[in-house]
Design a protein around this motif. Sequence first.
Motif, mmCIF file in Angstrom:
data_model
loop_
_atom_site.group_PDB
_atom_site.id
_atom_site.type_symbol
_atom_site.label_atom_id
_atom_site.label_comp_id
_atom_site.label_asym_id
_atom_site.label_seq_id
_atom_site.Cartn_x
_atom_site.Cartn_y
_atom_site.Cartn_z
ATOM 1 N N HIS A 68 -70.272 2.880 5.523
ATOM 2 C CA HIS A 68 -68.817 2.667 6.202
ATOM 3 C C HIS A 68 -67.905 1.978 5.354
ATOM 4 C CE1 HIS A 68 -69.671 3.375 10.760
ATOM 5 N NE2 HIS A 68 -70.762 3.868 10.001
ATOM 6 N N ASP A 69 -68.389 1.465 4.118
ATOM 7 C CA ASP A 69 -67.411 0.688 3.150
ATOM 8 C C ASP A 69 -66.920 2.018 2.572
ATOM 9 O OD1 ASP A 69 -65.970 -1.007 1.715
ATOM 10 O OD2 ASP A 69 -67.372 -1.012 0.305
ATOM 11 N N CYS A 70 -67.883 2.852 1.941
ATOM 12 C CA CYS A 70 -67.546 3.765 0.924
ATOM 13 C C CYS A 70 -66.763 4.990 1.738
ATOM 14 C CB CYS A 70 -68.709 4.405 0.312
ATOM 15 S SG CYS A 70 -69.576 3.059 -0.961
ATOM 16 N N PHE A 71 -67.027 5.418 2.704
ATOM 17 C CA PHE A 71 -66.039 6.435 3.337
ATOM 18 C C PHE A 71 -64.702 6.199 3.681
ATOM 19 C CE2 PHE A 71 -68.583 10.466 4.665
ATOM 20 C CZ PHE A 71 -69.309 10.455 3.658
ATOM 21 N N VAL A 72 -64.380 4.831 3.971
ATOM 22 C CA VAL A 72 -63.131 4.591 4.380
ATOM 23 C C VAL A 72 -62.624 3.616 2.967
ATOM 24 C CG1 VAL A 72 -61.656 3.242 5.986
ATOM 25 C CG2 VAL A 72 -63.970 4.227 6.866
ATOM 26 N N GLY A 74 -62.933 4.142 0.077
ATOM 27 C CA GLY A 74 -63.682 4.238 -1.108
ATOM 28 C C GLY A 74 -64.635 2.965 -1.191
ATOM 29 N N CYS A 75 -65.577 2.857 -2.271
ATOM 30 C CA CYS A 75 -66.525 1.763 -2.180
ATOM 31 C C CYS A 75 -65.697 0.553 -2.596
ATOM 32 C CB CYS A 75 -67.725 2.137 -2.880
ATOM 33 S SG CYS A 75 -68.673 3.423 -2.555
ATOM 34 N N ASP A 76 -64.900 -0.142 -1.839
ATOM 35 C CA ASP A 76 -64.253 -1.055 -2.460
ATOM 36 C C ASP A 76 -64.095 -2.334 -1.590
ATOM 37 O OD1 ASP A 76 -62.930 -0.578 -0.134
ATOM 38 O OD2 ASP A 76 -60.698 -0.321 -1.157
ATOM 39 N N ALA A 77 -65.247 -2.496 -0.550
ATOM 40 C CA ALA A 77 -65.363 -3.817 0.270
ATOM 41 C C ALA A 77 -64.267 -3.947 1.222
ATOM 42 C CB ALA A 77 -65.464 -5.128 -0.658
ATOM 43 N N SER A 78 -63.479 -2.791 1.465
ATOM 44 C CA SER A 78 -62.545 -2.868 2.426
ATOM 45 C C SER A 78 -62.986 -3.182 3.940
ATOM 46 C CB SER A 78 -61.576 -1.675 2.662
ATOM 47 O OG SER A 78 -62.273 -0.742 2.760
ATOM 48 N N VAL A 79 -64.238 -3.073 4.074
ATOM 49 C CA VAL A 79 -65.037 -3.231 5.374
ATOM 50 C C VAL A 79 -64.928 -4.629 5.623
ATOM 51 C CG1 VAL A 79 -67.385 -3.189 4.641
ATOM 52 C CG2 VAL A 79 -66.635 -2.336 7.052
ATOM 53 N N MET A 80 -65.275 -5.372 4.347
ATOM 54 C CA MET A 80 -65.422 -6.807 4.526
ATOM 55 C C MET A 80 -64.148 -7.683 5.044
ATOM 56 S SD MET A 80 -68.657 -7.256 3.948
ATOM 57 C CE MET A 80 -68.560 -9.056 3.765
ATOM 58 N N LEU A 81 -62.914 -7.266 4.912
ATOM 59 C CA LEU A 81 -61.713 -7.934 5.291
ATOM 60 C C LEU A 81 -61.686 -8.346 6.731
ATOM 61 C CD1 LEU A 81 -59.331 -6.310 2.550
ATOM 62 C CD2 LEU A 81 -60.401 -8.419 2.436
ATOM 63 N N GLN A 82 -60.950 -9.585 6.808
ATOM 64 C CA GLN A 82 -60.937 -10.026 8.218
ATOM 65 C C GLN A 82 -59.547 -10.039 8.539
ATOM 66 O OE1 GLN A 82 -63.232 -13.061 9.248
ATOM 67 N NE2 GLN A 82 -65.054 -12.171 9.007
ATOM 68 N N GLY A 83 -59.097 -9.953 9.592
ATOM 69 C CA GLY A 83 -57.774 -10.136 10.297
ATOM 70 C C GLY A 83 -57.586 -9.028 11.155
ATOM 71 N N ASN A 84 -56.100 -9.177 11.849
ATOM 72 C CA ASN A 84 -55.927 -8.231 12.713
ATOM 73 C C ASN A 84 -55.805 -6.752 12.253
ATOM 74 O OD1 ASN A 84 -55.495 -10.226 14.554
ATOM 75 N ND2 ASN A 84 -53.310 -10.476 14.312
ATOM 76 N N ASN A 85 -56.369 -5.878 13.049
ATOM 77 C CA ASN A 85 -56.146 -4.475 12.615
ATOM 78 C C ASN A 85 -56.899 -3.996 11.304
ATOM 79 O OD1 ASN A 85 -54.981 -3.525 15.130
ATOM 80 N ND2 ASN A 85 -52.945 -4.500 14.417
ATOM 81 N N THR A 86 -57.894 -4.891 10.868
ATOM 82 C CA THR A 86 -58.525 -4.488 9.922
ATOM 83 C C THR A 86 -59.724 -3.530 9.970
ATOM 84 O OG1 THR A 86 -60.058 -6.196 9.935
ATOM 85 C CG2 THR A 86 -58.186 -6.371 8.363
ATOM 86 N N GLU A 87 -60.495 -2.759 9.141
ATOM 87 C CA GLU A 87 -61.398 -1.835 9.615
ATOM 88 C C GLU A 87 -62.519 -2.503 10.493
ATOM 89 O OE1 GLU A 87 -63.053 -0.234 5.834
ATOM 90 O OE2 GLU A 87 -61.073 -0.039 5.050
ATOM 91 N N ILE A 306 -70.422 5.880 -5.471
ATOM 92 C CA ILE A 306 -69.358 5.821 -6.217
ATOM 93 C C ILE A 306 -68.194 6.688 -5.687
ATOM 94 C CG2 ILE A 306 -70.632 5.538 -8.382
ATOM 95 C CD1 ILE A 306 -70.494 8.613 -8.734
ATOM 96 N N VAL A 307 -68.367 6.837 -4.571
ATOM 97 C CA VAL A 307 -67.025 7.396 -3.676
ATOM 98 C C VAL A 307 -65.723 6.709 -3.969
ATOM 99 C CG1 VAL A 307 -66.150 8.112 -1.706
ATOM 100 C CG2 VAL A 307 -68.481 8.737 -2.143
ATOM 101 N N GLY A 308 -64.722 7.151 -4.287
ATOM 102 C CA GLY A 308 -63.342 6.460 -4.507
ATOM 103 C C GLY A 308 -63.317 5.036 -5.010
ATOM 104 N N VAL A 309 -64.214 4.992 -6.204
ATOM 105 C CA VAL A 309 -64.336 3.549 -6.679
ATOM 106 C C VAL A 309 -63.052 3.021 -7.189
ATOM 107 C CG1 VAL A 309 -66.786 3.330 -6.910
ATOM 108 C CG2 VAL A 309 -65.233 4.364 -8.704
ATOM 109 N N LYS A 310 -62.566 1.991 -7.138
ATOM 110 C CA LYS A 310 -61.515 1.356 -8.034
ATOM 111 C C LYS A 310 -61.863 0.638 -9.430
ATOM 112 C CE LYS A 310 -58.861 0.794 -3.773
ATOM 113 N NZ LYS A 310 -59.926 1.647 -2.881
ATOM 114 N N ALA A 311 -61.594 0.838 -10.443
ATOM 115 C CA ALA A 311 -61.904 0.258 -11.734
ATOM 116 C C ALA A 311 -60.789 0.079 -12.415
ATOM 117 C CB ALA A 311 -63.000 1.137 -12.405
ATOM 118 N N ASP A 312 -61.034 -0.547 -13.660
ATOM 119 C CA ASP A 312 -59.859 -0.972 -14.517
ATOM 120 C C ASP A 312 -58.921 -1.850 -13.934
ATOM 121 O OD1 ASP A 312 -61.380 0.433 -16.400
ATOM 122 O OD2 ASP A 312 -60.586 2.197 -15.905
ATOM 123 N N GLU A 313 -57.715 -1.411 -13.859
ATOM 124 C CA GLU A 313 -56.553 -2.347 -13.521
ATOM 125 C C GLU A 313 -56.462 -2.404 -12.086
ATOM 126 O OE1 GLU A 313 -55.307 -4.306 -15.655
ATOM 127 O OE2 GLU A 313 -56.846 -3.218 -17.059
#
Length: 326
Positions: A68-72, A74-87, A306-313
């Motif tokens: 669920h992290d990687c498909f939304v 990319g694999c960037d821990a967006s699924v961990m963020l808390q708050g209103n209307n987060t994943e 490695i789907v949609g990973v963010k790297a470098d800058e």
Amino acid sequence: MDTKALVFPTLISTLFSLSVVASVTASLSFNFYAASCPSAEFIVRNTVRSFSSTDPSIPGKLLRLVFHDCFVEGCDASVMLQGNNTEQSDPGNRSLGGFSVIDSAKRLAEIFCPQTVSCADIIALAARDAVEIAGGPVIQIPTGRRDGMVSAASNVRPNIVDTSFTIDEMLKLFNSKGLSLDDLVILSGAHTIGSAHCSSFRDRFQEDSNGKLRVIDKELDSSYANELMKHCGTSASPSVTVNNDPETSMVFDNQYYRNLMTHKGLFQSDSVLLNDNQTRTLVENLANDQELFFERWGQSFLKLTIVGVKADEEGEIRRSCEATNA
Ligand code: HEM
């Protein structure tokens, strides 16, 4: 013993893995934390092991979490963020778990190597370790992912597969992430561990006029369907769960594919893998050969992580997995 026969497939799969990684990003590497945080992988492994020893449901939760992290986004821990209307707030993510394991590993990593190890890497490593702890293959995965800054509930639905999807609908989504039809069949093997709420497969049953469930999906083995109906009757609480794999629910093995062959796939999206001409042969091969499953799992899992990973800058290394640094 013919050592060439042993070495050759390993060499091929290693070269394959390296070429996949190289083609996606040159920024991830198998020794990314060697100098900056040599204990990073050890910290994650120990945390996963410790949580799993007191709660056997943890490996399943961690394995689903990386998907669920990687498909939304990319694999960037967006699924961990808390708050209103987060994943996390989307109904499609409501039954996710394992967040406390990731948070705990991150807290330890911050003590030993402040702001160095990304939450995205921790999620990928934790899923990798969960598979190994459940008896699955030992896999090396590259690290160096960075954490994303965006997490929106509205991104979840269009990017997560529903159990009612046809093969073509699932394939379209997988293809959009750089994954193939074979990857879909192999990664679905994750359902060899973990559990599911009754609501995830209720659509395979219908309530009759007397309030009794009847199976409407002819793909289900009848005694298996009866068992499911017993657990998930109309009076069952919404929190009731059943094992994804009715035979060896705690073990990461190829039993999932043997279940498919005997019409004991829990979700409709599992059963279709046996019934479709494009996927049946691979299901049969994986059901007959656990070694083949483990080897192919290693390759497909690497591609998933490695789907949609963010790297470098891009992105950042969060201080806490629950919030961006800003
Ligand atoms: C291909 C399409 C897929 C569909 C439609 C699907 C759907 C689902 C559903 C509905 C559940 C039950 C959730 C619940 O009721 O709590 C589930 C559980 C699970 N899924 Fe999938 N899934 C798919 C692919 C994957 C992939 C690719 C992975 C990982 C590589 C995965 C790993 C898991 C695991 C480990 C569980 C058990 C979670 C737990 O024990 O808490 N799934 N899946």
